[in-house]
Design a protein around this motif. Sequence first.
Motif: not given
Length: 601
Positions: A16-33
């Motif tokens: 699990y990751v939240n949207e903020a986590f995905a944005r922080m690492f520059g990923y387009e979506s949580k699913e990609t992360m």
Amino acid sequence: MEEAIFKSSVLHGFVYVNEAFARMFGYESKETMLSTQPINLYNSKVERDLLLARVSRQGKVSNVLMSYRREDGSSFWGRLSVSLISEKGGDFLVGTITDVTIQQEQNEQLQENEQQLRNAQQLAKLGNWRVFPSDKRVEWSGECAHIHGFLATDYQDSFNIWLQGFEDISHIEIEQGIKRSKQMNDAFEFGSWYTIPGGAKKFLYYICGIEGEGDDERWFGTVQDRTELKNQELELISTQEFYQNILDNIPVESILIDENLKYHYISRNAIKDAELREWMIGKTNKDYSDYRKLKEDFTQVRDEMVAKAMQGDLTIRWEENMKTGDGRDTYHIRNLVPITLIQDQKPKKFLIGYSFDINDIKRAQFRLEDRNEELNQLNKELDRFVYSISHDLRAPIASVLGLNSLAEDTADREELDTVLAMQREALDRLDLYIRDVIDYSRNKRMAVQSEDVCLRKIVDDCMADLVYQTNYNKIDYFIEIEEQTCIQSDKLRIKIIVNNLLSNAIKYADSAKDNSFISIRAEWKEKGVTLIIEDNGIGIKEDYKDKIWDIFFRGTSTIPGSGLGLYILKESVKNLNGEIDFISKEGEGTTFKIFIPEQTV
């Protein structure tokens, strides 16, 4: 700073990751992360392995500074807090990461600047000194001896003579500070007033280090005589505080604008927010307007006044209206006075600005204007009221007098009964009109009286009063109000509201319809109740919808009425701080909705 939240399996990666986590690492979506291996997020595999080992031992870690890598390869600093938990299916890491890149870069820059300063002082060899605490021995340069007022060889116990001169720091504090600097791998710096053997006082600033251990331990560093600078600083602070204290305590807003039309000084009364006040120094009216998102004409007016005062060497005064952060209007009298001051040994032109809060005066003015408007409105209503009263009261009285004459001249019983029925109709119209006038008077002059009002009883009482009204028995009534539906409000005004709406609904029933109805229901809302009265009567013409609240307005001359009912109803709702609305279609019916707020007892 937004926290990024994650949960990952120790063996299998992210779950699990939240949207903020995905944005922080520059990923387009949580699913990609979620499909990314956690190890790819760290710049150093070694640091990650050490972190995991620490978490495994301690169960959790908090606020650990780590270097991370984004999807595009760029790096950033983050503070990690993570806990190790065991669940069905294995061990998991749950935690948060906060991006602290800016703070970390600022810290590194600050440390670099401080190091450069220390290097410069050491290269300059300003008052170099060394102390050997174990044998109480002091060694220092000639400049250092000049600063302290004695040579290291002047006294057998020069170490204690040196320490006795400090006024703002003790021997123990110096020793603790120097030893702590060794642990922190940093210098120990302090400033203190110092009394030299001759009695003179100096302000000395030390940068201290330590080397060696045990009997070989040595303190070393530089010292600078900052007495003149300190005295200038104290004098400047004292002078500034003196005048600033005066300006801040005078109930006037004060500013100083330089020749470039930038703020040079702003008093605390002008801007109470210290952070904003500091930000405004060196800024223009345009900067302030953009910051506050004010209208463009605000800047134009101020800049015109400033330019007029600066270029024309004139004292300028004007009234200004502004809005506070919560939307309230404030009013001030602004004044600008041109002066010339010496700055950097050159005459420069400034504008002293001072202003007065005139909110109380403006509020009094607005109250007076509102009162005048109310009086003008009351005078107009009074003129119409007198005219209508004289006309509408005289008409039924004249009818009764005429019918009375007919009754006196007839001997026919049947004709006499007809005349008496017509007299009764005329008197009913007169009685209805007088009741409306009484309701109008009560609503105008009586204060709101709060008591426990049961809406079902009010409706039942009004229905009982209207039972003899024409059309009453031709209508079906649907009352959907529970017995216990009660509200703290003004009983008299609620009865006026309900009585007027029911009377109109009965009066304007559509006789062409087989099933006429009136529905009355109540709905509880936040802090009050909404009363809904619906009918399928003749409705209201589109052209009349904006006029029905006017005093003495009547939509038809074929149905008797005073023209006061809906006006009194609207005023009653207004006195209760309520709201009223309606929808109506000619030929189909009308629905009124009245919100009645709970009154304070």
